[in-house]
Design a protein around this motif. Structure first.
Motif, PDB file in Angstrom:
ATOM      1  N   GLY A   1      -0.323  -2.124  -4.752  1.00 61.93           N
ATOM      2  CA  GLY A   1       0.412  -3.034  -5.614  1.00 61.93           C
ATOM      3  C   GLY A   1       0.445  -4.419  -4.994  1.00 61.93           C
ATOM      4  N   TYR A   2       0.847  -5.406  -5.787  1.00 65.65           N
ATOM      5  CA  TYR A   2       0.893  -6.771  -5.284  1.00 65.65           C
ATOM      6  C   TYR A   2       1.811  -7.584  -6.179  1.00 65.65           C
ATOM      7  N   GLY A   3       2.205  -8.740  -5.698  1.00 65.65           N
ATOM      8  CA  GLY A   3       3.096  -9.580  -6.494  1.00 65.65           C
ATOM      9  C   GLY A   3       3.261 -10.955  -5.888  1.00 65.65           C
ATOM     10  N   ALA A   4       3.970 -11.810  -6.597  1.00 61.63           N
ATOM     11  CA  ALA A   4       4.211 -13.182  -6.143  1.00 61.63           C
ATOM     12  C   ALA A   4       5.469 -13.715  -6.804  1.00 61.63           C
ATOM     13  N   THR A   5       6.127 -14.631  -6.120  1.00 62.36           N
ATOM     14  CA  THR A   5       7.281 -15.334  -6.686  1.00 62.36           C
ATOM     15  C   THR A   5       7.145 -16.816  -6.369  1.00 62.36           C
ATOM     16  N   VAL A   6       7.768 -17.633  -7.195  1.00 64.06           N
ATOM     17  CA  VAL A   6       7.782 -19.071  -6.944  1.00 64.06           C
ATOM     18  C   VAL A   6       9.070 -19.650  -7.514  1.00 64.06           C
ATOM     19  N   SER A   7       9.650 -20.583  -6.804  1.00 65.02           N
ATOM     20  CA  SER A   7      10.818 -21.304  -7.312  1.00 65.02           C
ATOM     21  C   SER A   7      10.631 -22.786  -7.021  1.00 65.02           C
ATOM     22  N   TYR A   8      11.136 -23.617  -7.935  1.00 70.82           N
ATOM     23  CA  TYR A   8      11.015 -25.059  -7.763  1.00 70.82           C
ATOM     24  C   TYR A   8      12.329 -25.719  -8.175  1.00 70.82           C
TER      25      TYR A   8
ATOM     26  N   TYR B   1       0.863  -1.184   0.000  1.00 70.90           N
ATOM     27  CA  TYR B   1       0.000   0.000   0.000  1.00 70.90           C
ATOM     28  C   TYR B   1       0.897   1.230   0.000  1.00 70.90           C
ATOM     29  N   TYR B   2       0.650   2.140  -0.968  1.00 67.95           N
ATOM     30  CA  TYR B   2       1.485   3.324  -1.143  1.00 67.95           C
ATOM     31  C   TYR B   2       0.680   4.580  -0.822  1.00 67.95           C
ATOM     32  N   GLN B   3       1.309   5.516  -0.095  1.00 69.15           N
ATOM     33  CA  GLN B   3       0.684   6.819   0.178  1.00 69.15           C
ATOM     34  C   GLN B   3       1.789   7.873   0.213  1.00 69.15           C
ATOM     35  N   GLN B   4       1.584   8.957  -0.549  1.00 75.04           N
ATOM     36  CA  GLN B   4       2.565  10.050  -0.561  1.00 75.04           C
ATOM     37  C   GLN B   4       1.837  11.391  -0.578  1.00 75.04           C
ATOM     38  N   LEU B   5       2.236  12.253   0.346  1.00 77.34           N
ATOM     39  CA  LEU B   5       1.665  13.592   0.450  1.00 77.34           C
ATOM     40  C   LEU B   5       2.745  14.614   0.124  1.00 77.34           C
ATOM     41  N   THR B   6       2.484  15.483  -0.857  1.00 70.40           N
ATOM     42  CA  THR B   6       3.385  16.592  -1.172  1.00 70.40           C
ATOM     43  C   THR B   6       2.640  17.892  -0.935  1.00 70.40           C
ATOM     44  N   VAL B   7       3.344  18.857  -0.300  1.00 67.75           N
ATOM     45  CA  VAL B   7       2.742  20.149   0.036  1.00 67.75           C
ATOM     46  C   VAL B   7       3.676  21.265  -0.419  1.00 67.75           C
TER      47      VAL B   7
END
Length: 802
Positions: free
Chosen positions: A543-550, A511-517
């Motif tokens: 945003g979101y994501g996933a990784t996998v290794s085998y 989760y992204y939040q940015q305040l500019t003044v």
């Protein structure tokens, strides 16, 4: 996003009997003479886990169940050794040592089952490379040079030591690539504490994540991240080095730590100092002297207004490896740098003289780490800093100069001044940018058992900025505005290990939040009073994501990763920065990208005394609202300032591959290749993004002679090669290509040669390096020329565990 948090909450609430008790196990492996044995396999039989020892012969296991364990240690050419050890609940940290005897018989074929900590990270599913800095710390190599040898990484540097640096990962660059120091965004440290100035001896390892960034780094890294892990060993040690070379370049550093074994009280300190005149020779289409009548004569000139100096250090005091904390340190970081500015964005026919930048930072820092907090399996990690950063831009010289360092003349032969009374257009300035900064990273992880782990991470960054200029009137400075930026990023991660450790999966949300003044004082005409005109923007995104290794086989791992990534505009892009010639753009939008990676890692495979590792990665980046330089201005090589804007939508697709080969621990070879396409839709037409090298290759050779000059000494020879294919900083202009070669950066091959001599006792190292061996003309951003052939000599002294 809510579904992810709900799933994580359910996992945390699983029955308590799923939890197990764990400890850590570490030790060393040596040979009969007492020398460390690197790359030995250490295997715990009952839990089927193994690692390789590092170059100091050390190994470490984490999350080892309490109880008795049988360890097997083996290495080609040595008899295996077996030992049993028990990790008790009262002391969950255990150490053990092994000594291997040489074997008269050699194995025909061995497949290594163990993994170093770096290999563990590289097989988790992320497209990541781990760089060990041990060898580099003994040579005349900057941290940026070390990164430039990494597959998929291209360092864009506008000149010599201290020049502006841009990092490119798989085609994405600039602020799309975030740099961290122990998980804290490096931007918080300021210009005077950066990868130009931090010596490799201060660094334990460098982690390079391409495209998909793990939740524990928790930042808006769109194209990838580079995490600098500083030295964190708990044994007392000291390291000092000094080097001198071409262009009056001197670099020195001292790092040390002392730990009182009974109390755990620990004191750490580090200092560095770098200086260079950067007066290397340059030539080319813009390096001319204009004479009477406007006649331009090409010359080979030395840069004369490009010196760089940086000084800084860090001191910390606290406790390590005590009952209530694995690490608790508080301290202070201070740094200062000075950089002369030779030209603007391009090398123009009228260089600067007298324009320079100064920066300093004074920051308090805190680090706390505890494994098994309140309950076994619960770990807490907190790192933070807060303080002041300042920067000065000085430009008060009105005279024009040529590349001989002399005052320029007009067509009549008369010396002349600029009408704007400064080197860069805009008028004379003594601008100051004063910032109050703070950044803190908090990470909480819970290991439910050997197979399930959840993590929560939060990063806060804040900047309060005030701009002033001593050359402006009191009234004008009274009307200077303030610029504030606050950013919060929260991530939640679930990690799964299964199928006898063959399968590893990682799912995360951010989760992204940015305040500019922006606050600008202005006069209210009705009341004739000063009032603040406040404009602000509050950006929120997910945003979101996933990784996998085998692990298909013990030596073959398939890796895949994907992420919806967000990159918020940074301070300079929103507010501008006079020191870096950046103009403000408060309307700039966030950059978004869907990132995908698919690759494999084969190795380490050992055949007789030959060790091979091969890895490759296919990637694609689908970018929306890409942030970069305006494409239309790519034609203008006389631009002194730059402005970042949303270029449009684009794609980056390509591959990279790497080969590592070691023979008998004496000979080493590495080679990597990266090729991609980076396109953006500009005015309805898809074009190649200008000023981007699409094809690069790097290679290196190393050979070690043991006992060649003195008994128990070692002589190491090094060779490095860097290839960059031709690229252009001109936007294609249809089918008519006449004159395009003027904007072309030619194909380049740079080669370095070096040697290091390790004296007996492994405390003193002497090294000698030749950079750009064949004195090739090398260029980078906007065709800015880089240094030619250079020579460097370095002494390094270290004591470990005293």
């Amino acid at each position: 996003m809510k579904a992810i948090f709900t799933a994580l909450l359910l996992l945390v609430l699983l029955p308590a009997n799923a939890q197990e008790a764990f400890g850590t196990l570490s030790g060393t492996v040596k040979i009969a003479s007492g020398e460390a044995l690197p790359y030995a396999t250490v295997f715990i039989e009952d839990i089927d886990r193994g690692v390789l020892t590092d170059e100091l012969g050390s190994f470490s296991f984490s999350n080892v169940p309490l109880g008795k364990h049988r360890l097997v240690v083996s290495h080609i050419g040595f008899e295996p050794d077996f030992k049993s050890i028990e990790i008790h609940s009262g002391s969950i940290k255990a150490e053990i040592g092994f000594t291997l005897e040489e074997s008269e018989d050699t194995l025909n074929e061995v497949i290594v089952r163990g993994k170093t900590s770096a290999t563990e990270l590289e097989t988790e599913g992320f497209a990541v490379n781990v760089i060990d800095t041990k060898q580099a710390s003994l040579r005349n190599i900057q941290t940026n040079e070390l990164l430039n040898t990494t597959v998929g990484v291209k360092i864009r540097q506008n000149g010599g030591l201290g020049a502006d640096v841009n990092y490119m990962l798989n085609g994405l660059s600039g602020s799309a690539v975030r740099i961290f120091i122990d998980g804290i965004p490096i931007s918080a440290y300021g210009n005077s504490f950066n990868l130009n100035s931090i010596p490799p001896a201060m660094i334990k390892q460098i982690e390079v994540y391409k495209g998909v960034v793990p939740g524990h780094l928790a930042d808006d890294a769109l194209g990838g991240a580079i995490n600098i892990v500083l030295q964190n060993a708990t044994q007392s040690n000291v390291n000092a080095s000094v080097s001198y070379g071409s262009f009056n370049t001197m670099q020195s550093s001292v790092n040390g730590m002392y730990r009182f074994k009974k109390s755990g009280l620990t004191v750490k300190g580090s200092l560095f100092h770098n200086y260079s005149d950067n007066d290397y020779k340059v030539s080319g289409r813009s390096i001319v002297v204009t004479g009477i009548g406007g006649v331009q004569t090409p010359v080979t000139a030395r840069r004369f207004n490009d010196a760089y100096r940086s000084t800084g250090g860090m001191v910390q005091i606290g406790y390590t490896d005590v009952k209530w904390a694995d690490r608790f340190l508080v301290g202070f970081t201070g740094s200062n740098d000075y950089k002369e500015v030779q030209h603007g964005a391009f090398m123009t026919i009228m260089p600067y003289k007298g324009r320079f930048l100064e920066s300093d930072a004074m920051l308090a820092n805190l680090a706390f780490q505890k494994k098994g907090l309140l309950t076994k399996g619960l770990d807490l990690n907190v790192t933070g800093l807060a303080g002041k950063r300042n920067r000065i831009v000085s430009d008060t010289q009105p005279w024009a100069y040529n590349w001989n360092g002399e005052r320029a003349i007009d067509f009549r032969g008369n010396e002349y001044m600029y009408s704007w009374k400064s080197q860069q257009e805009g008028g004379p300035t003594l601008a100051k940018i004063n910032r109050n900064v703070a950044s803190i990273r908090t990470g909480l992880s819970y290991s439910i058992n050997n197979h399930h782990k959840v993590l929560l991470n939060h990063v806060y960054s804040g900047i309060d900025r005030v701009d002033t200029d001593e050359l402006r009137s009191l009234l004008e400075n009274s009307f200077r505005g303030t610029r504030d930026l606050q950013k919060n990023i929260v991530s939640a991660t679930y990690e799964l290990t299964g199928l006898d450790d063959k399968l590893r999966a990682n799912v995360f949300g951010k989760y992204y939040q940015q305040l500019t003044v922006n606050t600008d004082p202005e006069i209210n005409e009705a009341s004739n009073e000063i009032e603040d005109d406040i404009t602000s923007a509050n950006i929120k995104n997910e945003g979101y994501g996933a990784t996998v290794s085998y692990a298909v086989f013990p030596t073959l791992t398939v890796l895949a990763s994907a992420e919806k990534a967000i990159r918020l505009p940074n301070e300079s892009e929103v507010f501008g920065n006079d020191g870096d010639n950046v103009v403000a753009n408060p309307g700039i939008r966030p950059e978004l990208s869907n990132n995908y990676n698919l690759g494999f890692r084969l190795g380490t495979i050992s055949l007789h005394q030959h060790d091979f590792t091969i890895s490759t990665n296919l990637f694609t980046r689908n970018i929306r609202d890409r942030i970069g330089l305006p494409i239309e201005t790519s034609l203008n090589i006389n631009d002194e300032t730059i402005l970042y804007e949303n270029q449009g939508n684009g794609t980056s697709q390509g591959f990279d591959a790497q080969l590592d080969y070691i023979n008998n621990n004496n000979f080493g070879l590495n080679f990597n290749i990266s090729r991609f396409d980076l396109k953006v839709v500009n005015r309805g037409v898809e074009i190649d993004v200008p000023n981007t090298p699409f094809f690069t290759m790097n290679g290196g050779l190393r050979y070690s002679f043991k006992g060649l000059i003195q008994k128990n000494s070692q002589l190491n020879l090094f060779y490095s090669m860097y290839f960059t294919d031709e690229f252009s900083y001109l936007v294609p202009q249809g089918s008519n290509t006449v004159g395009d070669e003027f904007f072309s950066v030619p194909q380049q091959v740079a080669q370095d040669l070096g040697l290091s001599y390790v004296f007996p006792a492994n405390k003193l190292v002497l090294s000698f390096d030749i950079k750009n061996l064949f004195d090739e003309r090398l260029f980078d951003n906007m065709s800015v020329q880089k240094p030619g052939r250079a020579f460097y000599l370095k002494l390094n002294y270290s004591i470990n565990d005293y």
